[in-house]
Design an enzyme around this catalytic site. Structure first.
Site, PDB file in Angstrom:
ATOM      1  N   HIS A  79       8.505   7.198   8.718  1.00 27.65           N
ATOM      2  CA  HIS A  79       9.187   7.323   7.421  1.00 27.65           C
ATOM      3  C   HIS A  79      10.629   7.743   7.709  1.00 27.65           C
ATOM      4  O   HIS A  79      10.894   8.445   8.687  1.00 27.65           O
ATOM      5  CB  HIS A  79       8.466   8.339   6.523  1.00 27.65           C
ATOM      6  N   ASN A 128       9.135   4.624   3.776  1.00 25.06           N
ATOM      7  CA  ASN A 128       8.899   4.173   5.156  1.00 25.06           C
ATOM      8  C   ASN A 128      10.181   3.607   5.748  1.00 25.06           C
ATOM      9  O   ASN A 128      11.117   3.253   5.027  1.00 25.06           O
ATOM     10  CB  ASN A 128       7.870   3.036   5.178  1.00 25.06           C
ATOM     11  N   CYS A 140       3.776   9.434   0.641  1.00 26.43           N
ATOM     12  CA  CYS A 140       2.452   9.928   0.245  1.00 26.43           C
ATOM     13  C   CYS A 140       2.600  10.888  -0.930  1.00 26.43           C
ATOM     14  O   CYS A 140       3.287  11.907  -0.818  1.00 26.43           O
ATOM     15  CB  CYS A 140       1.808  10.655   1.427  1.00 26.43           C
ATOM     16  N   HIS A 164       4.108   4.532  12.910  1.00 25.89           N
ATOM     17  CA  HIS A 164       4.351   4.456  11.464  1.00 25.89           C
ATOM     18  C   HIS A 164       5.386   5.525  11.114  1.00 25.89           C
ATOM     19  O   HIS A 164       5.083   6.714  11.085  1.00 25.89           O
ATOM     20  CB  HIS A 164       3.008   4.722  10.761  1.00 25.89           C
ATOM     21  N   ARG A 169       0.840  -1.212   0.000  1.00 22.57           N
ATOM     22  CA  ARG A 169       0.000   0.000   0.000  1.00 22.57           C
ATOM     23  C   ARG A 169       0.878   1.267   0.000  1.00 22.57           C
ATOM     24  O   ARG A 169       0.970   1.963  -1.003  1.00 22.57           O
ATOM     25  CB  ARG A 169      -0.964  -0.023   1.209  1.00 22.57           C
ATOM     26  N   ASP A 170       1.564   1.559   1.104  1.00 22.10           N
ATOM     27  CA  ASP A 170       2.338   2.812   1.190  1.00 22.10           C
ATOM     28  C   ASP A 170       3.447   2.812   0.140  1.00 22.10           C
ATOM     29  O   ASP A 170       3.787   3.862  -0.428  1.00 22.10           O
ATOM     30  CB  ASP A 170       2.939   2.950   2.598  1.00 22.10           C
TER      31      ASP A 170
HETATM   32  N1  COA Z   1     -13.004   4.445  -4.571  1.00 26.15           N
HETATM   33  C1  COA Z   1     -13.235   4.580  -5.901  1.00 26.15           C
HETATM   34  N2  COA Z   1     -13.670   5.716  -6.467  1.00 26.15           N
HETATM   35  C2  COA Z   1     -13.895   6.749  -5.649  1.00 26.15           C
HETATM   36  C3  COA Z   1     -13.663   6.682  -4.275  1.00 26.15           C
HETATM   37  C4  COA Z   1     -13.188   5.468  -3.729  1.00 26.15           C
HETATM   38  N3  COA Z   1     -12.933   5.327  -2.436  1.00 26.15           N
HETATM   39  N4  COA Z   1     -13.973   7.869  -3.724  1.00 26.15           N
HETATM   40  C5  COA Z   1     -14.376   8.673  -4.729  1.00 26.15           C
HETATM   41  N5  COA Z   1     -14.329   7.991  -5.895  1.00 26.15           N
HETATM   42  C6  COA Z   1     -14.633   8.492  -7.236  1.00 26.15           C
HETATM   43  C7  COA Z   1     -16.025   9.046  -7.317  1.00 26.15           C
HETATM   44  O1  COA Z   1     -16.935   8.003  -7.636  1.00 26.15           O
HETATM   45  C8  COA Z   1     -15.910  10.059  -8.433  1.00 26.15           C
HETATM   46  O2  COA Z   1     -15.852   9.397  -9.672  1.00 26.15           O
HETATM   47  P1  COA Z   1     -16.390  10.096 -11.026  1.00 26.15           P
HETATM   48  O3  COA Z   1     -15.490  11.277 -11.266  1.00 26.15           O
HETATM   49  O4  COA Z   1     -16.211   9.017 -12.048  1.00 26.15           O
HETATM   50  O5  COA Z   1     -17.801  10.482 -10.733  1.00 26.15           O
HETATM   51  C9  COA Z   1     -14.523  10.631  -8.197  1.00 26.15           C
HETATM   52  O6  COA Z   1     -13.794   9.594  -7.511  1.00 26.15           O
HETATM   53  C10 COA Z   1     -14.513  11.900  -7.386  1.00 26.15           C
HETATM   54  O7  COA Z   1     -15.244  11.659  -6.177  1.00 26.15           O
HETATM   55  P2  COA Z   1     -15.185  12.678  -4.946  1.00 26.15           P
HETATM   56  O8  COA Z   1     -16.007  12.137  -3.848  1.00 26.15           O
HETATM   57  O9  COA Z   1     -15.495  14.072  -5.462  1.00 26.15           O
HETATM   58  O10 COA Z   1     -13.688  12.543  -4.499  1.00 26.15           O
HETATM   59  P3  COA Z   1     -12.526  13.626  -4.560  1.00 26.15           P
HETATM   60  O11 COA Z   1     -12.071  13.845  -5.945  1.00 26.15           O
HETATM   61  O12 COA Z   1     -12.932  14.798  -3.729  1.00 26.15           O
HETATM   62  O13 COA Z   1     -11.365  12.810  -3.781  1.00 26.15           O
HETATM   63  C11 COA Z   1     -10.807  11.100  -2.178  1.00 26.15           C
HETATM   64  C12 COA Z   1     -11.521  12.420  -2.437  1.00 26.15           C
HETATM   65  C13 COA Z   1     -10.716  10.923  -0.685  1.00 26.15           C
HETATM   66  C14 COA Z   1     -11.628   9.979  -2.791  1.00 26.15           C
HETATM   67  C15 COA Z   1      -9.417  11.118  -2.858  1.00 26.15           C
HETATM   68  O14 COA Z   1      -8.757  12.320  -2.554  1.00 26.15           O
HETATM   69  C16 COA Z   1      -8.554   9.951  -2.442  1.00 26.15           C
HETATM   70  O15 COA Z   1      -8.835   8.806  -2.780  1.00 26.15           O
HETATM   71  N6  COA Z   1      -7.466  10.211  -1.708  1.00 26.15           N
HETATM   72  C17 COA Z   1      -6.555   9.175  -1.219  1.00 26.15           C
HETATM   73  C18 COA Z   1      -5.181   9.738  -1.135  1.00 26.15           C
HETATM   74  C19 COA Z   1      -4.203   8.694  -0.625  1.00 26.15           C
HETATM   75  O16 COA Z   1      -4.433   7.509  -0.630  1.00 26.15           O
HETATM   76  N7  COA Z   1      -3.049   9.188  -0.179  1.00 26.15           N
HETATM   77  C20 COA Z   1      -1.994   8.358   0.295  1.00 26.15           C
HETATM   78  C21 COA Z   1      -2.283   7.641   1.552  1.00 26.15           C
HETATM   79  S1  COA Z   1      -2.142   8.615   2.986  1.00 26.15           S
HETATM   80 ZN    ZN Z   2       3.168   6.374   5.314  1.00 26.93          ZN
END
Ligand code: COA
Ligand code: ZN
Length: 310
Positions: free
Chosen positions: A208, A248, A239, A206, A14-15
């Site tokens: 890094h 990490n 990230c 956790h 994952r990370d």
């Molecule tokens: N799984 C799959 N698709 C997802 C989803 C999820 N968990 N959450 C949102 N989506 C999709 C929506 O269905 C939408 O799709 P569309 O454009 O086809 O309609 C799109 O993503 C945007 O949805 P929205 O709710 O507006 O999300 P956002 O663009 O504001 O993003 C997060 C918010 C949280 C989903 C996004 O920023 C994210 O996944 N961040 C994770 C970052 C990460 O993992 N960082 C490293 C680890 S710390």
């Molecule tokens: Zn991390």
């Protein structure tokens, strides 16, 4: 006589993989996780159910979860940022959801496109649903030892977020040093305070290694009484939404040190090193691991030939 049991959670799938520019083939991810499953980890964070636009590297999360061979001794956890992610994770029968938010407003907005209160509201809804199942709930609090945009986060602010999740009945909380800003005395103070106040929670650290302090921080956390650590094979990780983030703490470097110090990690260091040696071929570049390069402390060298022949 065996030493104190320390629980290691492997987070490279994952990370580590979330931060790789090139997409790693699903079969290769599955093969690596299957190898890691018999290395002795307490937990493996297998993927994340994030938006595929935000983290394209892990867009195959369902396929990975369905294809891996699960060892009943290992807890398979996945990172979940919102309700949609939790629904996807539950549809794959995960053992644990690892809910994520940041204790700094800036990093939460950059990483999750939400305010901290919006994240907390989503995660609260998830917790209410998941608590009626046998899936356990961990919460990873990012930037708990410093935010790359805001600097220090007050310890009472960090513990206040832990309290809000403890009040909702989660099983564990991970304090994350997202960009390697932690230093040993800070870690010791935070860990002691967290263990004193939240005896009922499983607390994980956790780290890094961005500034080379991850092993030193681990020793400080151990001295405070912490017995659970996230670590990443080869030292991969970081990230993509935290400026300056890098890998990490490296699993094999951590396992090597803990073994020398007499702790019982349950890890098979030889199997870990053979898995780590496969990483450069898989991701297309070198990895930060020290022990992979240098060998273990007592992997001795033969005498240099000029001395032998003199
Ligand atoms: N799984 C799959 N698709 C997802 C989803 C999820 N968990 N959450 C949102 N989506 C999709 C929506 O269905 C939408 O799709 P569309 O454009 O086809 O309609 C799109 O993503 C945007 O949805 P929205 O709710 O507006 O999300 P956002 O663009 O504001 O993003 C997060 C918010 C949280 C989903 C996004 O920023 C994210 O996944 N961040 C994770 C970052 C990460 O993992 N960082 C490293 C680890 S710390
Ligand atoms: Zn991390």
């Amino acid at each position: 006589m065996s030493g104190k049991r320390i629980y290691i959670h492997e987070v490279a799938p994952r990370d580590g993989f979330q931060n790789e520019a090139n997409f790693i083939d699903t079969d290769a991810k599955v093969a690596l996780i299957d190898h890691l499953s018999w290395c002795g980890f307490a937990k493996i964070e297998a993927t994340s159910f994030t938006s595929p636009k935000a983290i394209p590297a892990l867009r195959d999360a369902e396929a990975v979860m369905h294809r891996i061979k699960r060892d009943p001794e290992v807890v398979y956890t996945v990172l979940v940022p919102n309700v949609r992610g939790a629904e996807r994770a539950l549809s794959c029968s995960v053992d644990e959801v690892n809910l994520v938010m940041s204790v700094s407003e800036s990093h939460n907005r950059s990483n999750l496109k939400m305010t901290r209160e919006q994240s907390f509201a989503q995660l609260s809804d998830i917790i209410r649903v998941v608590k009626s199942t046998d899936v356990t709930i961990n919460v990873s609090l990012s930037t708990a030892m410093g935010c790359p945009m805001e600097g220090d986060i007050r310890q009472d602010e960090v513990l206040g977020w832990v309290q809000r999740f403890a009040d909702l009945g989660v099983d564990g909380v991970t304090l994350c040093d997202t960009t390697g800003m932690a230093y040993p005395t800070q870690v010791g103070t935070l860990c002691k305070a967290a263990l004193r106040r939240f005896a009922e929670l499983e607390i994980t650290l956790h780290f890094h290694n961005t500034r080379g302090m991850a092993l030193a921080n681990t020793l400080s956390a151990l001295a405070a009484g912490i017995d659970r650590f996230d670590a990443s094979l080869g030292g991969l990780g970081g990230c993509p939404y935290a400026p300056g983030a890098s890998g990490n703490i490296c699993t094999e470097d951590l396992a090597h040190m803990l073994e020398l110090e007499g702790y019982d990690t349950n890890l098979d260091l030889t199997a870990l090193l053979s898995a780590s040696a496969m990483l450069p071929g898989l991701i297309g570049h070198d990895v930060p691991s020290q022990i992979l390069k240098a060998g273990r402390r007592l992997d001795l060298h033969s005498m240099p030939s000029n001395v032998v022949n003199a």
